[in-house]
Motif scaffolding. Structure first.
Motif, PDB file in Angstrom:
ATOM      1  N   HIS A 105     -12.927   5.278  29.056  1.00 28.20           N
ATOM      2  CA  HIS A 105     -12.459   4.446  27.949  1.00 28.20           C
ATOM      3  C   HIS A 105     -11.329   3.507  28.355  1.00 28.20           C
ATOM      4  O   HIS A 105     -11.377   2.310  28.005  1.00 28.20           O
ATOM      5  N   PHE A 216      -9.559   9.091  15.906  1.00 30.48           N
ATOM      6  CA  PHE A 216     -10.584   9.446  16.886  1.00 30.48           C
ATOM      7  C   PHE A 216     -10.746  10.954  17.026  1.00 30.48           C
ATOM      8  O   PHE A 216     -11.824  11.432  17.375  1.00 30.48           O
ATOM      9  N   TYR A 219     -13.114  11.591  14.243  1.00 28.92           N
ATOM     10  CA  TYR A 219     -14.439  11.083  14.607  1.00 28.92           C
ATOM     11  C   TYR A 219     -15.144  12.043  15.558  1.00 28.92           C
ATOM     12  O   TYR A 219     -16.346  12.304  15.429  1.00 28.92           O
ATOM     13  N   ALA A 220     -14.402  12.598  16.513  1.00 31.98           N
ATOM     14  CA  ALA A 220     -14.990  13.522  17.476  1.00 31.98           C
ATOM     15  C   ALA A 220     -15.431  14.811  16.801  1.00 31.98           C
ATOM     16  O   ALA A 220     -16.449  15.406  17.181  1.00 31.98           O
ATOM     17  N   TYR A 340      -8.065   7.461  22.874  1.00 30.66           N
ATOM     18  CA  TYR A 340      -9.380   8.058  23.069  1.00 30.66           C
ATOM     19  C   TYR A 340      -9.329   9.483  23.618  1.00 30.66           C
ATOM     20  O   TYR A 340     -10.343  10.169  23.651  1.00 30.66           O
ATOM     21  N   LEU A 343     -10.683  11.892  21.201  1.00 32.02           N
ATOM     22  CA  LEU A 343     -12.106  12.236  21.219  1.00 32.02           C
ATOM     23  C   LEU A 343     -12.339  13.564  21.934  1.00 32.02           C
ATOM     24  O   LEU A 343     -13.067  14.432  21.446  1.00 32.02           O
ATOM     25  N   GLN A 347     -13.669  17.074  20.294  1.00 34.87           N
ATOM     26  CA  GLN A 347     -14.908  17.707  20.738  1.00 34.87           C
ATOM     27  C   GLN A 347     -14.669  19.119  21.273  1.00 34.87           C
ATOM     28  O   GLN A 347     -15.556  19.964  21.211  1.00 34.87           O
TER      29      GLN A 347
END
Length: 397
Positions: A105, A216, A219-220, A340, A343, A347
């Motif tokens: 990223h 983010f 979002y992850a 990022y 992310l 996850q």
């Protein structure tokens, strides 16, 4: 756009090398799903740390050498996986893979922001997101197909060979990956004059950077829940045939890629990015609640997965532009590296929330959780704009 997208595809492809092979790895290494899940946690935790730090390296030495190093490590990890004879070796090469994955990223967005004209950035971010989704879609198809034809070691070695092919393609086109000191990039003297006076870490004091980090992270959590748990949750809720449940994620990813094409055009006007993100994830949340709580026929479920993917994909390019607008001059790599890394943390953390719900046989709550987090994503997007405007508004004496 194409070269950066190709590299991004390899990054996402590498994230899903092992999960499709879990049934074979469990048998050959005598391990369970929890132990194999730890390998993914190792991957994303390492990737998170590397991503946060690699932005500084990119800003200091440029993106091209860092990009080649990252893909080289992914190739090494894939070959290492294929030759592993113990669980410990798999863990070691998960560290190698996470290190390689962590550079993308900061590299990708530095190249796009410096090489692509601002009027085309929405399309560039669209291509970037599409190729990432295609990488996610390619990994299970390639890994399982080659394993069934030969074995899992051949499949992983093939993944390493694919990474080497990408390195060759990028090397042959390396002139396009060099940031030249032209009018498109500030001369060194001007860059030094505009650099933050408080040092390389001054950008960490910008509230919008941390709000983007939180965005983010959320979002992850959504994408991890959809990738790992949503198909099985939908199968249990609506008696979806196993073969169709397995295809739901492919439908979602391909539809998401299509949505990103439209999102690239919509993001041409940066002033409406937050509205596009809000609309996209708002619609996606409605589809998630429909799958979780409405009476559906089994064949309707893959269709709803695809529709949810389109809605989320439309928001993708605007999502990336929100971060660009929060980045100060000459700190693109550092900002994207920190933002990022959210992310990777998301996850790594998502299975801790969604896994117990599946163990407690509460599949509907998987979809409720996904919808709730999508709602929080909308609030986060508008909060970035609020924080950024507050920072730009002069204090009133």
């Amino acid at each position: 756009m194409g070269l950066v997208g190709l590299a991004h595809c390899v990054s996402h492809f590498s994230q899903l090398l092992l999960p499709p092979l879990f049934p074979w790895l469990m048998k050959d290494f005598n391990v369970n799903f929890t132990e194999l899940g730890v390998l993914l946690t190792i991957f994303f935790v390492v990737s998170c740390g590397v991503q946060a730090m690699s932005g500084f390296v990119v800003d200091r030495f440029g993106p091209r050498p860092v990009l080649f190093g990252g893909i080289g490590l992914l190739a090494l990890a894939a070959f290492g996986y294929s030759m592993s004879t113990s669980y410990a070796m798999l863990a070691v090469f998960s560290v190698v893979a996470g290190t390689g994955n962590g550079v993308f990223h900061p590299v990708d967005y530095t190249l796009l922001n410096r090489k692509i004209h601002p009027s085309r950035l929405g399309h560039a971010f669209s291509v970037h997101g599409i190729t990432g989704s295609l990488g996610w879609a390619l990994a299970p198809a390639m890994m399982v197909s080659i394993t069934l034809a030969f074995n899992w070691r051949v499949a992983l070695a093939s993944a390493g060979a694919l990474a080497l092919v990408v390195i060759v393609v990028l090397w042959l086109n390396r002139s396009h990956l060099t940031i030249e000191m032209t009018s498109a990039a500030r001369p060194a003297a001007e860059a030094r004059r505009m650099a933050p006076r408080d040092g390389s870490f001054a950008f960490l004091a910008i509230p919008a950077v941390w709000v983007c980090f939180g965005f983010f992270f959320l979002y992850a959590v959504v994408i991890s829940g959809i990738q790992a748990f949503a198909p099985e949750a939908a199968r249990q809720l609506h008696d979806v045939p196993t073969r169709w449940a397995a295809m739901c994620l492919t439908f979602y990813m391909v539809a998401s890629a299509g949505g990103m094409v439209l999102g690239g055009f919509l993001a041409a006007d940066p002033s409406r990015c937050e509205k596009i993100v809000g609309a996209g994830f708002g619609i996606a949340a409605v589809f998630a609640l429909t799958i979780g709580f409405a009476p559906l026929t089994p064949m309707a479920v893959p269709v709803l997965f695809a529709m949810m993917g389109v809605a989320a994909g439309v928001a993708g390019p605007s999502r990336d532009l929100i971060v660009k607008r929060a980045a100060p001059p000459n700190a693109t790599g550092r900002v994207y590296g920190v933002v990022y890394s959210g992310l990777d943390i998301g996850q790594a953390a998502a299975p801790l929330a969604f896994g117990p719900l599946m163990d407690m046989h509460r599949p509907a709550d998987i979809w409720l959780g996904i919808a709730i987090v999508q709602g929080l994503l909308i609030l986060s997007a508008f909060n970035v704009r609020r924080v950024r405007r507050t920072a730009l508004t002069p204090a009133v004496a």
